[in-house]
Motif scaffolding. Sequence first.
Motif, mmCIF file in Angstrom:
data_model
loop_
_atom_site.group_PDB
_atom_site.id
_atom_site.type_symbol
_atom_site.label_atom_id
_atom_site.label_comp_id
_atom_site.label_asym_id
_atom_site.label_seq_id
_atom_site.Cartn_x
_atom_site.Cartn_y
_atom_site.Cartn_z
ATOM 1 N N SER A 72 0.846 -1.196 0.000
ATOM 2 C CA SER A 72 0.000 0.000 0.000
ATOM 3 C C SER A 72 0.878 1.241 0.000
ATOM 4 O O SER A 72 2.036 1.212 0.425
ATOM 5 C CB SER A 72 -0.922 0.025 1.227
ATOM 6 N N ILE A 73 0.315 2.341 -0.498
ATOM 7 C CA ILE A 73 1.050 3.601 -0.555
ATOM 8 C C ILE A 73 1.456 4.044 0.843
ATOM 9 O O ILE A 73 2.583 4.494 1.067
ATOM 10 C CB ILE A 73 0.188 4.682 -1.234
ATOM 11 N N SER A 74 0.547 3.941 1.794
ATOM 12 C CA SER A 74 0.835 4.429 3.140
ATOM 13 C C SER A 74 1.941 3.622 3.807
ATOM 14 O O SER A 74 2.845 4.180 4.427
ATOM 15 C CB SER A 74 -0.437 4.400 3.991
ATOM 16 N N LEU B 244 12.474 2.790 -4.129
ATOM 17 C CA LEU B 244 11.173 2.860 -3.454
ATOM 18 C C LEU B 244 10.466 4.167 -3.774
ATOM 19 O O LEU B 244 9.238 4.193 -3.964
ATOM 20 C CB LEU B 244 11.370 2.725 -1.937
ATOM 21 N N ILE B 245 11.225 5.258 -3.854
ATOM 22 C CA ILE B 245 10.628 6.559 -4.171
ATOM 23 C C ILE B 245 10.079 6.554 -5.594
ATOM 24 O O ILE B 245 8.998 7.106 -5.866
ATOM 25 C CB ILE B 245 11.663 7.682 -3.978
ATOM 26 N N SER B 246 10.783 5.936 -6.522
ATOM 27 C CA SER B 246 10.287 5.850 -7.896
ATOM 28 C C SER B 246 8.934 5.149 -7.936
ATOM 29 O O SER B 246 8.020 5.562 -8.659
ATOM 30 C CB SER B 246 11.294 5.108 -8.775
ATOM 31 N N THR B 247 8.812 4.087 -7.144
ATOM 32 C CA THR B 247 7.520 3.397 -7.064
ATOM 33 C C THR B 247 6.464 4.302 -6.450
ATOM 34 O O THR B 247 5.324 4.380 -6.937
ATOM 35 C CB THR B 247 7.660 2.117 -6.229
ATOM 36 N N LEU B 248 6.838 5.012 -5.388
ATOM 37 C CA LEU B 248 5.871 5.865 -4.695
ATOM 38 C C LEU B 248 5.323 6.958 -5.594
ATOM 39 O O LEU B 248 4.107 7.154 -5.683
ATOM 40 C CB LEU B 248 6.522 6.477 -3.450
ATOM 41 N N ILE B 249 6.191 7.672 -6.296
ATOM 42 C CA ILE B 249 5.713 8.806 -7.093
ATOM 43 C C ILE B 249 4.900 8.346 -8.300
ATOM 44 O O ILE B 249 4.139 9.131 -8.870
ATOM 45 C CB ILE B 249 6.876 9.714 -7.537
ATOM 46 N N SER B 250 5.034 7.075 -8.686
ATOM 47 C CA SER B 250 4.216 6.576 -9.798
ATOM 48 C C SER B 250 2.743 6.514 -9.417
ATOM 49 O O SER B 250 1.882 6.415 -10.292
ATOM 50 C CB SER B 250 4.703 5.191 -10.220
ATOM 51 N N TYR B 251 2.444 6.561 -8.121
ATOM 52 C CA TYR B 251 1.061 6.515 -7.657
ATOM 53 C C TYR B 251 0.409 7.903 -7.592
ATOM 54 O O TYR B 251 -0.782 8.003 -7.297
ATOM 55 C CB TYR B 251 0.981 5.879 -6.262
ATOM 56 N N GLN B 252 1.194 8.972 -7.808
ATOM 57 C CA GLN B 252 0.596 10.309 -7.696
ATOM 58 C C GLN B 252 -0.355 10.565 -8.846
ATOM 59 O O GLN B 252 -0.036 10.300 -10.004
ATOM 60 C CB GLN B 252 1.668 11.394 -7.649
ATOM 61 N N TYR C 151 -6.920 3.465 -4.741
ATOM 62 C CA TYR C 151 -8.234 3.383 -5.374
ATOM 63 C C TYR C 151 -8.995 4.697 -5.329
ATOM 64 O O TYR C 151 -9.940 4.904 -6.068
ATOM 65 C CB TYR C 151 -9.064 2.292 -4.688
ATOM 66 N N GLN C 152 -8.614 5.578 -4.474
ATOM 67 C CA GLN C 152 -9.265 6.876 -4.382
ATOM 68 C C GLN C 152 -8.264 7.877 -3.835
ATOM 69 O O GLN C 152 -7.209 7.512 -3.340
ATOM 70 C CB GLN C 152 -10.488 6.791 -3.462
ATOM 71 N N ARG C 153 -8.596 9.144 -3.975
ATOM 72 C CA ARG C 153 -7.692 10.196 -3.536
ATOM 73 C C ARG C 153 -7.800 10.356 -2.022
ATOM 74 O O ARG C 153 -8.874 10.654 -1.514
ATOM 75 C CB ARG C 153 -8.028 11.501 -4.265
ATOM 76 N N GLU C 154 -6.686 10.166 -1.320
ATOM 77 C CA GLU C 154 -6.695 10.182 0.139
ATOM 78 C C GLU C 154 -5.776 11.283 0.666
ATOM 79 O O GLU C 154 -4.633 11.406 0.228
ATOM 80 C CB GLU C 154 -6.224 8.838 0.692
ATOM 81 N N ILE C 155 -6.272 12.049 1.616
ATOM 82 C CA ILE C 155 -5.427 13.036 2.287
ATOM 83 C C ILE C 155 -4.383 12.312 3.135
ATOM 84 O O ILE C 155 -3.210 12.702 3.170
ATOM 85 C CB ILE C 155 -6.286 13.971 3.161
ATOM 86 N N LEU C 156 -4.806 11.236 3.812
ATOM 87 C CA LEU C 156 -3.875 10.492 4.673
ATOM 88 C C LEU C 156 -2.710 9.936 3.866
ATOM 89 O O LEU C 156 -1.540 10.118 4.226
ATOM 90 C CB LEU C 156 -4.620 9.367 5.388
ATOM 91 N N SER C 157 -2.995 9.264 2.749
ATOM 92 C CA SER C 157 -1.910 8.717 1.922
ATOM 93 C C SER C 157 -1.032 9.825 1.369
ATOM 94 O O SER C 157 0.190 9.683 1.273
ATOM 95 C CB SER C 157 -2.503 7.900 0.764
ATOM 96 N N THR C 158 -1.636 10.955 1.023
ATOM 97 C CA THR C 158 -0.876 12.057 0.429
ATOM 98 C C THR C 158 0.070 12.693 1.444
ATOM 99 O O THR C 158 1.228 12.989 1.129
ATOM 100 C CB THR C 158 -1.832 13.112 -0.142
ATOM 101 N N ALA D 289 1.355 17.904 -4.309
ATOM 102 C CA ALA D 289 0.828 17.208 -3.130
ATOM 103 C C ALA D 289 0.356 18.218 -2.081
ATOM 104 O O ALA D 289 -0.716 18.054 -1.481
ATOM 105 C CB ALA D 289 1.897 16.282 -2.548
ATOM 106 N N ILE D 290 1.144 19.262 -1.860
ATOM 107 C CA ILE D 290 0.760 20.296 -0.897
ATOM 108 C C ILE D 290 -0.549 20.952 -1.314
ATOM 109 O O ILE D 290 -1.462 21.157 -0.499
ATOM 110 C CB ILE D 290 1.878 21.348 -0.766
ATOM 111 N N SER D 291 -0.662 21.293 -2.585
ATOM 112 C CA SER D 291 -1.874 21.962 -3.075
ATOM 113 C C SER D 291 -3.098 21.078 -2.885
ATOM 114 O O SER D 291 -4.180 21.563 -2.511
ATOM 115 C CB SER D 291 -1.708 22.331 -4.551
ATOM 116 N N TYR D 292 -2.951 19.772 -3.143
ATOM 117 C CA TYR D 292 -4.089 18.872 -2.957
ATOM 118 C C TYR D 292 -4.527 18.851 -1.499
ATOM 119 O O TYR D 292 -5.725 18.922 -1.197
ATOM 120 C CB TYR D 292 -3.739 17.458 -3.409
ATOM 121 N N ILE D 293 -3.571 18.739 -0.587
ATOM 122 C CA ILE D 293 -3.921 18.682 0.836
ATOM 123 C C ILE D 293 -4.648 19.947 1.261
ATOM 124 O O ILE D 293 -5.719 19.891 1.885
ATOM 125 C CB ILE D 293 -2.647 18.467 1.677
#
Length: 660
Positions: free
Chosen positions: A92-94, A113-121, A130-137, A158-162
């Motif tokens: 999971s992203i988190s 690991l970071i390359s994998t993480l940013i692919s989920y943005q 599966y959905q846009r999460e503030i917690l995961s972000t 990411a900051i703007s989304y939060i």
Amino acid sequence: MGRTKSLKLTFFLILFLVLTRGILSAQQTVIDNGIQWLKDNQNISGSWGDEEMIALSVIDTTAALNTLHYLDEVDTNYTNGILWLGTQTVISISLLSIKIESLAKYGTDTSSLISTLISYQKDDGAFGEYQREILSTILALRALKTANYSDEVVINNAISYILSNQNQNGGFGIVGKESLADESMKESNICVTSLVILTFKEFNLGYSSYIDKAVDWLMSQRNEDGNFGNSIWETSLSYSALMQVASGKWLGASEKTLNYILNAQLANGSWNDDAYSTALALRALKDSAPDLAIRWQDISFEPEVPVEGEPVTIKATVWNYGGTLVENVEVVIGNQLSVISKIEAGGSASVTVVSNFTAGTYKIIVTVDPDDLVKERDETNNTASKNLTSSILADLTLSPADISFAPAKPTDQDIIRVNATIYNQGEVDVYRTVVSFYAGNPATGGTKLADLTLTSEGQYGIPGEPILPNGGNVKIWVISTEPFPADTYDIYVVADSQNMVTEIDETNNIAYKTLIVTGTPTISAPTGLIAIPGKAIVDLSWSPNPEKNLAGYNLYRDGANINTELILITTYRDTGLVNGVSYTYTVTATDKEGSESNPSTPASATPQDYYINPPTITSPTIAGTPIWTNTTPITISGKTEPNTTVELFVEQTQQLNFGG
């Protein structure tokens, strides 16, 4: 109340680190007992928690590791935990985010690991499977900042989304406002809000107006007995977040929460016999340490500009941003030592000395606790200075080139960020000023967008250092709270708008740049883009758009616009390219109102040092136009590259070969 497994899965929050030192001896025993319990309850493998449930064990292990790192307990237990964590595959992203953060603090290479993480943005900056999460972000943002990830576009999105998903009451939910999840997941949540406050404060991300609202909401959630939510870990997390803010309103009421945490420790040294709760409680106790601080604004002179030989009273006000009282605080002003008998948690006290000065400019330095007799949460804010007199001046400047927008070509659906760089071309440092942003000329009734107060301890500054040193600059920004209607705007930026700084020249404090906001695209994206490489060139073509209000096309190479004027046809030759380098192109359509479509499907091509041009038939027909004939013989003429072989097709069924 013990932490349930479901809560743990929902709020797998990591510990958040800020380098600190020591704490009061009365609480040190409590901390020592908690640390010993953590070490005694580490699994043989190096992990903490129930290894049969890998997700929970990763959460417990990262919490314990971060606490040991935070308390400078980097020993065999810590190393064994890191080794175990590095071998775990998370899905999971988190979990990936908290793994990256813990490994990055240890110094492990986390680039893959970071390359994998940013692919989920996602395109709006959010993270989530599966959905846009503030917690995961927010967890992903912490991981990227801890690992010193350098792509500011990823970070800022990411900051703007939060921030765009802050609830009206100031808190933050687990998921974003537009998520399809249950409405209860969107409601302001104690843990997520605490995590946002901690992250923005720890990494100096700014946006104080958003964080102030979050702090007010979080403080309103405290129960009568001092706890937050229904657990010790929620209470501890909230306490740590509010101690980061160190507002007088919170510090004056923090003792009840601190006592709640202290009284909840079990005889064996743990909290709830649980590694996660124990780790967060230890973090909170560390954060309760005193924090003595002084700023340049806390130093004053009477008179402000004395004449030579005139006695000057120098007053210094010292703050305690920590959660416990401090007694016998030493303060050195210049070379004179004074002692303040006590400073309450969240309180302040002042000390004065009298000196005489000859004509000149003097830098008065005030140092609090010079011999480190008080063990503090933060030792970096114990010194400040202020000039007693000065005959030189500052000079704040900016120009249109120092203003930019993101996105550069916004539509009426976009949140817009206005960036500005303010320069100090004078000879004296500036510690405080206000910069204002307007839509339209403020002298003729322009609408104020924002006032930014720049201080040495604010979101753009470093405590104790000038916000604008002489010869230096500061980059600032504001973000619109809602999209601009489609129109053209002159965005003005005014440096020192409240005349707080005496300057050499006040006429260069204002500049503006034109912002064009277009409507939502009403024209479709072009189709059929083809890229054909040649020698240092690429020939491009695409299908014409059907819209009657079409004005032309824009072509982009690797994301950058390459045409200076609208392209009125559906072909384009891109020249001056580097052979052997792959280029990716997209094309957009623009209507007569200036609205630009979404980009086409990309097409790529790689120019070659030697490229064979296609043969050209000149008789009896022209290239690309078929001819039918029943007569023989047929004489065919054309052009081709030397020393090449041409294949000739007749009715696409017969093939003839001949040399060129």
